[in-house]
Design a protein around this motif. Structure first.
Motif, PDB file in Angstrom:
ATOM      1  N   TRP A  26      -8.941  -2.553  10.764  1.00 57.49           N
ATOM      2  CA  TRP A  26      -7.617  -1.940  10.852  1.00 57.49           C
ATOM      3  C   TRP A  26      -6.845  -2.413  12.076  1.00 57.49           C
ATOM      4  CZ3 TRP A  26     -10.125  -0.432   6.887  1.00 57.49           C
ATOM      5  CH2 TRP A  26      -9.456   0.232   5.869  1.00 57.49           C
ATOM      6  N   LEU A  27      -7.468  -3.098  12.999  1.00 56.38           N
ATOM      7  CA  LEU A  27      -6.758  -3.607  14.162  1.00 56.38           C
ATOM      8  C   LEU A  27      -5.942  -4.851  13.833  1.00 56.38           C
ATOM      9  CD1 LEU A  27      -9.401  -3.188  16.990  1.00 56.38           C
ATOM     10  CD2 LEU A  27      -7.222  -2.006  16.768  1.00 56.38           C
ATOM     11  N   SER A  28      -6.241  -5.524  12.739  1.00 61.45           N
ATOM     12  CA  SER A  28      -5.487  -6.710  12.361  1.00 61.45           C
ATOM     13  C   SER A  28      -4.092  -6.311  11.895  1.00 61.45           C
ATOM     14  CB  SER A  28      -6.204  -7.479  11.245  1.00 61.45           C
ATOM     15  OG  SER A  28      -7.392  -8.030  11.724  1.00 61.45           O
ATOM     16  N   SER A  29      -3.114  -7.104  12.299  1.00 61.24           N
ATOM     17  CA  SER A  29      -1.737  -6.820  11.897  1.00 61.24           C
ATOM     18  C   SER A  29      -1.371  -7.658  10.681  1.00 61.24           C
ATOM     19  CB  SER A  29      -0.780  -7.134  13.047  1.00 61.24           C
ATOM     20  OG  SER A  29      -0.767  -8.530  13.303  1.00 61.24           O
TER      21      SER A  29
ATOM     22  N   SER B  51       6.806  -9.254   0.243  1.00 58.29           N
ATOM     23  CA  SER B  51       6.690  -7.831  -0.070  1.00 58.29           C
ATOM     24  C   SER B  51       5.623  -7.183   0.801  1.00 58.29           C
ATOM     25  CB  SER B  51       6.341  -7.630  -1.554  1.00 58.29           C
ATOM     26  OG  SER B  51       7.348  -8.166  -2.390  1.00 58.29           O
ATOM     27  N   LEU B  52       5.913  -5.980   1.242  1.00 59.51           N
ATOM     28  CA  LEU B  52       4.951  -5.193   2.007  1.00 59.51           C
ATOM     29  C   LEU B  52       4.115  -4.380   1.033  1.00 59.51           C
ATOM     30  CD1 LEU B  52       4.002  -4.323   4.842  1.00 59.51           C
ATOM     31  CD2 LEU B  52       5.710  -2.489   4.734  1.00 59.51           C
ATOM     32  N   ALA B  53       2.798  -4.471   1.166  1.00 56.22           N
ATOM     33  CA  ALA B  53       1.890  -3.778   0.248  1.00 56.22           C
ATOM     34  C   ALA B  53       0.842  -3.006   1.040  1.00 56.22           C
ATOM     35  CB  ALA B  53       1.220  -4.770  -0.701  1.00 56.22           C
ATOM     36  N   VAL B  54       0.395  -1.916   0.454  1.00 58.95           N
ATOM     37  CA  VAL B  54      -0.611  -1.052   1.069  1.00 58.95           C
ATOM     38  C   VAL B  54      -1.614  -0.653  -0.002  1.00 58.95           C
ATOM     39  CG1 VAL B  54      -1.026   1.225   2.093  1.00 58.95           C
ATOM     40  CG2 VAL B  54       0.887  -0.140   2.869  1.00 58.95           C
ATOM     41  N   VAL B  55      -2.881  -0.594   0.364  1.00 59.46           N
ATOM     42  CA  VAL B  55      -3.899  -0.053  -0.530  1.00 59.46           C
ATOM     43  C   VAL B  55      -4.445   1.218   0.111  1.00 59.46           C
ATOM     44  CG1 VAL B  55      -5.671  -1.560   0.489  1.00 59.46           C
ATOM     45  CG2 VAL B  55      -6.085  -0.454  -1.715  1.00 59.46           C
ATOM     46  N   ASN B  56      -4.459   2.291  -0.662  1.00 60.46           N
ATOM     47  CA  ASN B  56      -5.012   3.571  -0.217  1.00 60.46           C
ATOM     48  C   ASN B  56      -6.393   3.765  -0.837  1.00 60.46           C
ATOM     49  OD1 ASN B  56      -2.787   4.313   1.308  1.00 60.46           O
ATOM     50  ND2 ASN B  56      -1.795   5.396  -0.380  1.00 60.46           N
ATOM     51  N   HIS B  57      -7.400   3.940   0.011  1.00 62.86           N
ATOM     52  CA  HIS B  57      -8.747   4.278  -0.454  1.00 62.86           C
ATOM     53  C   HIS B  57      -8.804   5.798  -0.532  1.00 62.86           C
ATOM     54  CE1 HIS B  57     -10.544   0.266   1.109  1.00 62.86           C
ATOM     55  NE2 HIS B  57      -9.240   0.166   0.949  1.00 62.86           N
TER      56      HIS B  57
ATOM     57  N   ASN C  31      -4.035  16.534  -3.791  1.00 62.56           N
ATOM     58  CA  ASN C  31      -5.432  16.809  -4.114  1.00 62.56           C
ATOM     59  C   ASN C  31      -6.386  15.770  -3.528  1.00 62.56           C
ATOM     60  OD1 ASN C  31      -4.589  14.719  -5.706  1.00 62.56           O
ATOM     61  ND2 ASN C  31      -5.758  15.357  -7.518  1.00 62.56           N
ATOM     62  N   GLU C  32      -5.909  15.005  -2.571  1.00 62.92           N
ATOM     63  CA  GLU C  32      -6.751  13.980  -1.955  1.00 62.92           C
ATOM     64  C   GLU C  32      -7.433  14.540  -0.716  1.00 62.92           C
ATOM     65  OE1 GLU C  32      -4.091  10.811  -1.242  1.00 62.92           O
ATOM     66  OE2 GLU C  32      -3.842  10.282  -3.340  1.00 62.92           O
ATOM     67  N   LYS C  33      -8.732  14.441  -0.691  1.00 65.43           N
ATOM     68  CA  LYS C  33      -9.493  14.941   0.449  1.00 65.43           C
ATOM     69  C   LYS C  33      -9.388  14.001   1.635  1.00 65.43           C
ATOM     70  CE  LYS C  33     -13.930  14.699   0.145  1.00 65.43           C
ATOM     71  NZ  LYS C  33     -15.326  14.978  -0.246  1.00 65.43           N
ATOM     72  N   ALA C  34      -9.410  12.707   1.399  1.00 65.17           N
ATOM     73  CA  ALA C  34      -9.338  11.723   2.476  1.00 65.17           C
ATOM     74  C   ALA C  34      -8.683  10.456   1.946  1.00 65.17           C
ATOM     75  CB  ALA C  34     -10.739  11.414   3.012  1.00 65.17           C
ATOM     76  N   VAL C  35      -7.790   9.915   2.742  1.00 68.59           N
ATOM     77  CA  VAL C  35      -7.107   8.681   2.371  1.00 68.59           C
ATOM     78  C   VAL C  35      -7.224   7.705   3.521  1.00 68.59           C
ATOM     79  CG1 VAL C  35      -4.930   7.610   1.716  1.00 68.59           C
ATOM     80  CG2 VAL C  35      -5.477   9.899   0.886  1.00 68.59           C
ATOM     81  N   ILE C  36      -7.737   6.530   3.237  1.00 67.52           N
ATOM     82  CA  ILE C  36      -7.804   5.455   4.227  1.00 67.52           C
ATOM     83  C   ILE C  36      -6.855   4.365   3.775  1.00 67.52           C
ATOM     84  CG2 ILE C  36      -9.284   3.771   5.368  1.00 67.52           C
ATOM     85  CD1 ILE C  36     -11.637   5.625   4.792  1.00 67.52           C
ATOM     86  N   SER C  37      -5.842   4.099   4.581  1.00 62.97           N
ATOM     87  CA  SER C  37      -4.795   3.141   4.213  1.00 62.97           C
ATOM     88  C   SER C  37      -5.006   1.829   4.943  1.00 62.97           C
ATOM     89  CB  SER C  37      -3.413   3.704   4.548  1.00 62.97           C
ATOM     90  OG  SER C  37      -3.184   4.917   3.866  1.00 62.97           O
ATOM     91  N   ARG C  38      -4.699   0.772   4.223  1.00 60.42           N
ATOM     92  CA  ARG C  38      -4.829  -0.562   4.805  1.00 60.42           C
ATOM     93  C   ARG C  38      -3.704  -1.455   4.284  1.00 60.42           C
ATOM     94  NH1 ARG C  38     -10.190  -4.510   4.788  1.00 60.42           N
ATOM     95  NH2 ARG C  38      -9.332  -6.096   6.154  1.00 60.42           N
ATOM     96  N   LEU C  39      -3.118  -2.252   5.196  1.00 63.20           N
ATOM     97  CA  LEU C  39      -2.088  -3.202   4.803  1.00 63.20           C
ATOM     98  C   LEU C  39      -2.714  -4.310   3.971  1.00 63.20           C
ATOM     99  CD1 LEU C  39      -0.220  -3.380   8.213  1.00 63.20           C
ATOM    100  CD2 LEU C  39       0.623  -2.300   6.131  1.00 63.20           C
TER     101      LEU C  39
END
Length: 480
Positions: free
Chosen positions: A306-309, A372-378, A356-364
């Motif tokens: 997650w430190l990578s930009s 385009s800017l994209a994000v994936v939510n775990h 209803n999401e208990k935990a979401v981890i987002s990553r670019l």
């Protein structure tokens, strides 16, 4: 009369022979002692001297023929035509052409040629954009501190129909301390930036070109922490758990310069971080005074990736967190961005999260050959023990309402999805599965294409295009 003419001919022939003997070495003025039947060695050497076009054969073409061919092309083809031909060649072929003649070398190493070739490559409708992969094997507690982490990288062309996924060992790991973490900062226009994720003054940052196998070591940043040597390790009191160091790497189109931005953030106080910018043109770091929104690094369990930009549209992007006012300990996530031209920060809102999401981890998420800017939510679902990967794309950059969910993948598909790595401009998704298999999935057609195998515990991906950058910076650039 006849006899006199014959006598004159005979005497003239003797005179010619005497003249040849005078040109020969002194030891051969009368006769040769190196005769081995047939022609003597001296006669052979004279014949060689008399044949200026004698060829030394190398392969199917003689070296002299090659030199004449290159000379003819350089002399008879206008330089504009030569330049046009060279612009259409791939990087590795152009590098070989620098050895043809001085004129070609001078042409290819010009800054204008290098940038023109890059622009043509990017703008070509059929150019093969690639993805840059960097993999790392997590260190074992039993590994000695002098042992470098096993790191590899690969360039994979999406449009090039090939089954080859060649993985090479990272060749510059010796430049970093073995017990430190080497961070993949980002890739831009054929250059890759890697940094030692550490606030210490001994930290290393490099910019390298995998296609040319050239690199440059950046000078030390301005703001660092003192190294304290204890036994076999560097220790820093109240520093390592206290500071986060963020990096970004990208291109300043206004000043035609490549920049590295470094943020050193005090996590315990959320004070304004110290910001420095490195310029490849001037080869110096400089501190900038700029307003930075309060933030801290979230997803500590996924700390390193997650430190990578993500560099996009002239802007760096990081996913960070901020505590909600009131002291409840709750926080929310957002995208922190830095404009490399204006050198200003701003915030971008992440896609809306489900209640209803208990935990979401987002990553670019990098998108091959796209702006385009994209994000994936775990997403870990509450109602069922299931993890879902939700992929969002911002259709209009900077407009929060333009976030659109394009895919939703169940983690149990294809034998188990470990992570979503990237998107292609054709709408396919690059996944890494349980066991290390990398695949290319078309969610609409439900097709799966194998890409390769990388049995590494950590991975970074970025869009990539080959270039000639660093070719002409000889004083500072080294080869590997």
């Amino acid at each position: 009369m006849l006899r006199r003419k014959e006598e004159r001919k005979r005497r003239s022939s003797f005179t010619a022979i005497d003249n040849l003997d005078q040109e020969a070495p002194k030891w051969n003025s009368k006769f040769c002692t190196k005769s081995k039947g047939g022609l003597c060695e001296c006669t052979k050497s004279k014949q060689k001297r008399a044949q200026p076009n004698t060829f030394v054969r190398q392969g199917n073409i003689c070296i002299n023929q090659k030199q004449q061919l290159h000379s003819n092309m350089s002399n008879h083809l206008p330089l504009e035509i030569v330049e046009e031909i060279l612009h259409r060649l791939p990087v590795k072929s152009i590098v070989k052409c620098t050895s043809v003649c001085k004129a070609w070398n001078s042409l290819i190493t010009r800054q204008t040629f290098i940038y023109d070739h890059l622009n043509r490559t990017i703008q070509a409708p059929n150019h093969n954009s690639s993805l840059f992969f960097q993999f790392r094997k997590r260190r074992s507690p039993n590994d000695p501190p002098s042992l470098h982490q096993e790191e590899t990288y690969s360039l994979y062309s999406i449009n090039q129909q090939t089954d080859q996924f060649s993985v090479e060992r990272f060749p510059l790991s010796h430049l970093f301390e073995p017990y430190r973490y080497t961070l993949f900062v980002g890739a831009c226009n054929g250059l890759v930036c890697s940094a030692d994720h550490s606030p210490l003054e001994s930290a290393t940052t490099i910019i390298w070109n995998p296609s040319l196998r050239k690199y440059i070591v950046l000078p030390k940043p301005i703001t660092t922490c003192k190294d304290i040597w204890r036994g076999r390790y560097y220790l820093v009191r109240n520093v390592d758990p206290k500071y986060d160091v963020f990096f970004g790497f990208g291109f300043d189109s206004r000043n035609n310069d490549y920049k590295v931005v470094r943020l050193m953030n005090d996590r315990s106080t959320q004070d304004t971080p110290h910001v420095e910018v490195y310029s490849l043109a001037s080869h110096i770091w400089r501190s900038i005074s700029v307003t930075v929104p309060q933030f801290f690094l979230c997803n500590r369990q996924w700390y390193r990736p997650w430190l990578s930009s993500l560099f996009l549209n002239g802007t760096f992007h990081w996913i960070v967190c901020r505590y909600i006012e009131g002291g409840s300990g709750m926080y929310y996530k957002f995208i922190l961005s830095f404009d490399v031209i204006q050198e200003t920060f701003r915030e971008l809102t992440l896609p809306q999260q489900q209640s209803n999401e208990k935990a979401v981890i987002s990553r670019l998420l990098p998108v091959e050959g796209s702006h385009s800017l994209a994000v994936v939510n775990h997403v870990n679902m509450r109602r069922r023990n299931q993890r879902v990967f939700c992929i969002w794309v911002m259709k209009d950059y900077g407009i929060t309402n333009s976030w659109t969910e394009i895919f939703r993948l169940d983690s149990g598909l294809y034998g188990g999805i470990l992570a979503v790595l990237a998107l292609t401009n054709s709408g396919k998704v690059v996944l890494i599965l349980n066991g290390g298999a990398i695949v290319l999935v078309d969610p609409i057609k439900e097709s799966v294409e194998p890409v390769g195998l990388a049995k590494m515990s950590e991975f970074f991906v970025s869009s990539f295009v080959e270039s000639l950058l660093l070719l002409n910076k000889e004083p500072d650039v080294l080869s590997f």
